[in-house]
Design an enzyme around this catalytic site. Sequence first.
Site: not given
Length: 416
Positions: A229, A273, A313, A339-340
Amino acid sequence: MKTPFVSREKLAEITDKFPTPFHLYDEEGIRERARALHEAFSWNPGFKEYFAVKATPNPAILKILKEEGCGVDCASYVELLMSQKLGFVGQDIMFSSNNTPAEEFQFARDLGATINLDAYEDVAFLKEAAGIPKIISCRYNPGGVFELGTSIMDNPEEAKFGMTKDQLIQAFKELKELGAEKFGIHAFLASNTVSNDYYPELARQLFELAVEVVAETGVELDFINLSGGVGINYQPEGEENDIAVIGQGVRQAYEAILTPAGLGQVKIYTELGRFMLAPYGLLVTKVTHKKQTYRTYLGVDASAVNLLRPAMYGSYHHITNMDRPMGETEIVDVVGSLCENNDKFAINRPLPVSQIGDTLVIHDTGAHGFSMGYQYNAKLRSSEILLEQDGNVRMIRRAEKPEDYFATLYGFDFEK
């Protein structure tokens, strides 16, 4: 502005040797960050960082962190297996999983990992699947929202993780009856906070909970895991977290709450992390196309398969043109070749006027960058490269080949 950890000249040498796209990591920065974290929490004799393997699951990176005294936080069988192969043993491994298969609990027990139970119902499941270990932890979810001052940081009540206070207390009582001797409390209440106040406030809440739980259950509390966090600032301007200030804030809460309650021996654990790795990774890519319609598009040889966060996100990652870092700017979308339509690293971003062949670096990809990759459109995952402390560069994961993609298909209506 964000400054890449590698010079233009050095990166040109690297791209001459290794074709783009690739993720590049900075060994020196990783080691410095690990040492700063340990210094910030040196007041706690039992402190340990359990690096979240899911953030950067590369053996070379994990070896560096192991040399710096870190353990690993694993969430799956293969993460446990990788950690075992790298020499992490026993209490160097924290196993924090949810909806966990029986065989994964069994493997964690075999390795002597510290198991962190996500659900009250897991007590009975673990007993049946693998037995109850002597040391065990439970994950707490306070519900409601998590606030700092007037700012809502996250909404734990909507999270699938953890158990209520009543469930945690009952779990501790049952685990103690089943033979557990030492206990830990774990919680994760907000993601990627850029505030020196988050960890101290989380710690205060967990320390107060710990005093109550110990009084209610009589267990021996061995550790409190503040989890992750603590984040980084992905934006080019603004403050970064100061881990020294954060460590002192946790210490003040510890000495105000735990020590007077006779819990001054409790160990503090972390699982940082993103904080540990994100700033020390760059996605290196080259401009391959330039297109003008209703907008100006810079096409690059990387795509969302190499860095998913912007597509998934809407996350911001800063971009530097290493060949033209300054000069006249233009407003562009930086896009990959999937293709997005969400395959975009930047939307309406002012960048120096770029040309085909220019090298771009996308910042802060050292955590949750390569690891979230996938193979849509049969795109292949890129290589990973390590910039070592002495200036040498080596590949620490090769790029995938078509044969890697086909390997799981041979024999199923598809032959070599």
